[in-house]
Design a protein around this motif. Structure first.
Motif, PDB file in Angstrom:
ATOM      1  N   ARG A   1     -31.704  63.209   3.950  1.00  0.00           N
ATOM      2  CA  ARG A   1     -31.638  61.760   3.768  1.00  0.00           C
ATOM      3  C   ARG A   1     -32.809  61.246   2.940  1.00  0.00           C
ATOM      4  O   ARG A   1     -32.634  60.362   2.095  1.00  0.00           O
ATOM      5  CB  ARG A   1     -31.622  61.055   5.129  1.00  0.00           C
TER       6      ARG A   1
ATOM      7  N   ALA B   1     -37.108  57.051  10.522  1.00  0.00           N
ATOM      8  CA  ALA B   1     -35.839  56.684  11.151  1.00  0.00           C
ATOM      9  C   ALA B   1     -36.064  55.589  12.175  1.00  0.00           C
ATOM     10  O   ALA B   1     -37.113  55.521  12.813  1.00  0.00           O
ATOM     11  CB  ALA B   1     -35.212  57.902  11.829  1.00  0.00           C
TER      12      ALA B   1
ATOM     13  N   ASP C   1     -30.940  54.823  14.267  1.00  0.00           N
ATOM     14  CA  ASP C   1     -30.576  56.026  13.509  1.00  0.00           C
ATOM     15  C   ASP C   1     -30.484  57.233  14.432  1.00  0.00           C
ATOM     16  O   ASP C   1     -29.546  58.034  14.346  1.00  0.00           O
ATOM     17  CB  ASP C   1     -31.614  56.316  12.419  1.00  0.00           C
TER      18      ASP C   1
END
Length: 521
Positions: A172, A145, A149
């Motif tokens: 994700r 990330a 994010d």
């Protein structure tokens, strides 16, 4: 033999700045790198070993890894402007060395992958402005990330809990997922992953892979022993992976020999057993010799091919995909103010014996001496032995942070600071952790199957008296000092209720003995 370094191009388009924890030729700073018109800058400076009193293993790890990486880049035929610590003209600071390099090389612009340390970022930005050069800052791709994010995840949340972020990351990135559901039907296997050893101790532990120092590393060890003779720690056992090839070998060794049992024993303690089933990969990850994606993928593949139980794979992946990413987000969204947190008003100085390990508490002595000798302790030693004692005693959080940053080979501020100030010392008041991680000496007795306590002059069952365990005394004193606050927290209310069985005389005896411990620290 390595190829001779390429002469620095003139005129120079980009000077690519590479810090000691950015040792990856595929990092974002090298995107578009052209050896015909770009060059690399690296600098070993005393400032990075003295802004906290860094241990000899930590200094040696960074210097040796940097020298190996610089040699690898030069072997590619790239121009590398590398200042060594023992160069006579070394200014001792990153800003000073950058100024010297710019004066000599006259680049049109500077490029830098985002550092892992707020202090370093501010220093380099300020120096670039002073030099009148543009500094292009690029994302660090060694994470799942981005900071953006995490900031999006954090927006509107009063508290930032790792579990929710971890689940979001699993979904994700499709890690340990069966369709839309977590593998095995649950998000974590903590209940399976917190076993203590039997009284007989751990089963035979496969020794981790080590790497004998080569010529480059031996030269660094000699330099560190001479230049930093007054710094804590020792280098007799120095065998860390320092190159990408070594780091990949360490990863394979862990997956093959220790991951299967890692989950079950990850929280267990045993005297003179520093490694147990832990991976020894955190330093290589933080130096960027390994990418977290390849580490997570290797662990998941070992589960899917049936060689590793799901609980172990999940417990290990949680540390990387969950915890590691989470603390980085905390750091970069909360700095610089996060460094000043002291929600519990702790004010004592760090005991001087943290730098020597000279204490009668057997568990703490073992963890401190191991740390100073190896630059390493596993997460329960850090959180529930060393950090716990500092929390219960009431040491200033910033001093605890400086000690942790100084002594561990894997310590870079983005990962160390939230772990210490937020998780270990609760100095952010609950922004990161939902409760203070407090326990008495009985916790350490349980997780070590009594192995420390049998050889210690203190009894973890006693709160007061000459044989009372300092952890236990200070634990009950902590409950007394923060009774109202802890009673309002659903996760600590049951601990506080235990105070009801103490009469006034025993409460006073606990407070008195705790104060004597503080005065003697």
């Amino acid at each position: 033999m390595n190829a001779p370094p390429r002469p620095v191009p003139q005129p120079l388009r980009h000077l690519v700045l590479v810090l000691g924890d950015q040792l990856d030729a595929a990092s974002s700073a090298f995107d578009g790198f052209d050896p015909a018109c770009d060059a690399v800058w690296m600098a070993e400076v005393a400032e990075e070993s003295t802004h906290v009193w860094s241990s000899q293993p930590r200094i040696a790890l960074f210097l040796a890894a940097m020298r190996h990486f610089a040699a690898d880049l030069a072997a590619r035929g790239w121009a590398v402007h590398h200042t060594r610590l023992d160069d006579a003209t070394n200014t001792g600071t990153l800003a000073g060395e950058l100024a010297r390099a710019v004066q000599a090389l006259r680049p049109a612009a500077l490029i830098l992958t985002a550092p892992g340390d707020w202090r370093v970022l501010q220093a380099l930005r300020a120096q670039a402005r002073a030099l009148g050069l543009p500094l292009e800052l690029r994302d660090d791709r060694h994470f799942f990330a981005t900071v953006r994010d995490f900031a999006t995840h954090a927006q509107g949340r009063k508290s930032l809990r790792m579990e929710f972020f971890y689940r979001e990351m699993r979904r994700r990135h499709r890690v340990l997922m069966d369709g839309d559901q977590p593998a095995g039907g649950q998000w974590n296997f903590d209940a399976d992953n917190r076993a203590a050893f039997p009284p007989s101790g751990p089963p035979p532990v496969p020794a981790p892979l080590g790497f004998a120092p080569d010529t480059v590393t031996r030269a660094v060890i000699t330099l560190v022993r001479e230049r930093f003779a007054g710094h804590p720690g020792a280098l007799d056992d120095f065998d860390w992976p320092l190159t990408r090839a070594q780091a990949l070998s360490e990863l394979e060794d862990f997956i093959t020999h220790r991951l299967a049992d890692f989950g079950r024993w990850q929280d267990a303690l045993w005297p003179a057993q520093p490694w147990l089933w832990h991976s020894r990969l955190s330093a290589a990850l933080n130096l960027k010799l390994l990418h977290p994606r390849e580490v997570v993928a290797a662990a998941e593949a070992a589960w899917r091919d049936g060689t590793v139980p799901l609980a172990s794979a999940e417990g290990f992946i949680r540390q990387i995909l969950g915890w590691r990413e989470y603390v980085r987000g905390i750091y970069w969204t909360q700095m610089p103010g996060y460094l000043e947190g002291n929600a519990l008003g702790a004010h004592l100085p760090l005991p001087a014996w943290f730098w020597t390990g000279e204490t009668d508490m057997a568990c703490l002595r073992d963890a401190l001496r191991q740390t100073l000798r190896l630059g390493y302790a596993h997460h329960i030693q850090r959180l529930m032995v060393i950090g716990l004692y500092a929390l219960l005693l009431g040491v200033r959080p910033r001093e605890v942070h400086a000690w942790f940053l100084a002594v561990y080979v894997d310590a870079v501020e983005w990962v160390e600071l939230p772990n210490v100030l937020g998780m270990s010392q609760f100095a952010d008041g609950g922004r990161m952790a939902s409760k203070p991680y407090i326990a008495s000496g009985k916790y350490i007795e349980r997780m070590s199957a009594g192995s420390y306590c049998r050889g210690c002059r203190f009894d973890p069952a006693l709160r007061t008296g000459p044989r009372a365990c300092p952890y236990t005394t200070l634990y009950w004193d902590f409950l007394l000092r923060f009774e109202a606050r802890l009673a309002a927290n659903p996760r600590t209310v049951m601990q506080v209720k235990n105070l009801a069985r103490l009469d006034a005389a025993e409460r006073e005896a606990i407070r008195t003995q705790a104060q004597l411990l503080r005065e003697g620290s």
